[in-house]
Design an enzyme around this catalytic site. Structure first.
Site, PDB file in Angstrom:
ATOM      1  N   LYS A  64       0.858  -1.168  -0.133  1.00 14.12           N
ATOM      2  CA  LYS A  64      -0.024  -0.100   0.003  1.00 14.12           C
ATOM      3  C   LYS A  64       1.015   1.151  -0.097  1.00 14.12           C
ATOM      4  CE  LYS A  64       0.941   1.191   4.605  1.00 14.12           C
ATOM      5  NZ  LYS A  64       1.538   2.562   4.820  1.00 14.12           N
ATOM      6  N   ASP A 124      -2.300  -1.220  10.727  1.00 14.07           N
ATOM      7  CA  ASP A 124      -2.531  -1.105   9.254  1.00 14.07           C
ATOM      8  C   ASP A 124      -3.193  -2.265   8.814  1.00 14.07           C
ATOM      9  OD1 ASP A 124      -1.391   1.348   9.180  1.00 14.07           O
ATOM     10  OD2 ASP A 124       0.506   0.660   8.028  1.00 14.07           O
TER      11      ASP A 124
END
Length: 289
Positions: A15, A141
């Site tokens: 990401k 996350d």
């Protein structure tokens, strides 16, 4: 390793944080963060082989020096196993591509893939909300990777609102610096009271920045050097709290042309932004050979 040996293969995408802002502290003492998570079409590969004896085993040493008990993929499997008191176990092998400490979410994504894939392989059907809750206990996350959507995020990163992002290509550069996130958060130079941003600010193209960029560029000459090279081809940004740097482009061709210009001075790769996590496609397709 192949399907004949009982292994299934699952993607664990990287990401980007398209910006990262600290808008004060919460009542629990944690920093109040704001960011946009962008899924990429490139990352690690997780291989899983269910076991009937209940054992959780890591096969191989994907992150040298990381003890098996501390590995997020092992911890994810154990958390899931304990949550439902399941008798099954699993062998886990991770093919690492995402560099550690680069802010690209490698460990968190690997853990999320283990949670989502084992939920399917063990036929648990816990659902996104429950799995994201288990993931949050492993790392801030992990929930966004569990849900698999590009998202506006607040809190410590767990408050997620899906957001549609236009197609984009990214020139990623890794300075090779492993960043200690905890130490970075303790930096006295860190700006912790930025004015809160809004989703409208982001959509309008406002420059929201990364709170850690100036700190890391000052502390790490390798990061500063990469920024200077990338500035020749665009507007470099830092992702997350790691050392990974990127420049965004509208087309693959323009990203590849920029990569050619810096190839002799910076280790880089071109990757595409994903509309959603490739893991969701794999889950919908079922166990993949």
């Amino acid at each position: 390793m192949d399907a004949a040996g009982g292994w299934s293969i699952w993607p664990a995408p990287a990401k980007l944080n398209l910006f990262l802002r600290i808008a004060g502290r919460r009542a629990d003492g944690y920093h109040a963060l704001q960011t946009v998570f962008r899924m990429l079409d490139w990352g690690d590969t997780v291989r899983l082989r269910p076991r009937a004896d209940g054992r959780i085993r890591r096969i191989g040493d994907s992150v040298p020096g990381l003890a098996e008990a501390d590995d997020l993929v092992v911890r994810a499997a154990l958390v899931l196993q304990k949550e439902v008191n399941v008798a099954q176990g699993v062998d886990i092998c991770v093919e690492k591509r995402i560099p550690s400490g680069a802010g690209l979410g490698g460990g968190s994504s690997d853990a999320a893939t283990v949670l989502r894939a084992l939920d399917q392989l063990w036929q648990l059907s816990l659902g996104d909300d429950r799995l994201a809750g288990l993931g949050l206990a492993l790392g801030a996350d992990v929930p966004v990777f569990v849900r698999g959507r590009n998202a506006w995020a607040e809190g410590v990163g767990e408050s997620l609102v899906p957001i549609d992002l236009p197609p984009a290509w990214y020139l990623l550069a890794d300075p090779g610096v492993h960043v200690n996130t905890a130490a970075l958060f303790q930096s006295p130079e860190l700006t912790r009271n930025a004015a809160p941003a809004t989703m409208a600010d982001f959509v309008s193209g406002a420059s929201l920045g990364n709170a850690f960029e100036s700190v890391l560029r000052h502390r790490e000459p390798a990061v500063e050097a990469v920024f200077k090279v990338l500035a020749e081809v665009g507007s470099p940004r830092l992702t997350g709290t790691g050392s990974g740097c990127f420049v965004e482009f509208a087309t693959r061709e323009s990203a590849e042309a920029a990569q050619m210009r810096v190839a002799s001075r910076v280790s880089s790769r071109v990757v595409g932004g994903a509309a959603r996590s490739p893991l969701l496609d794999a889950l919908e397709a079922g166990v993949r050979d």
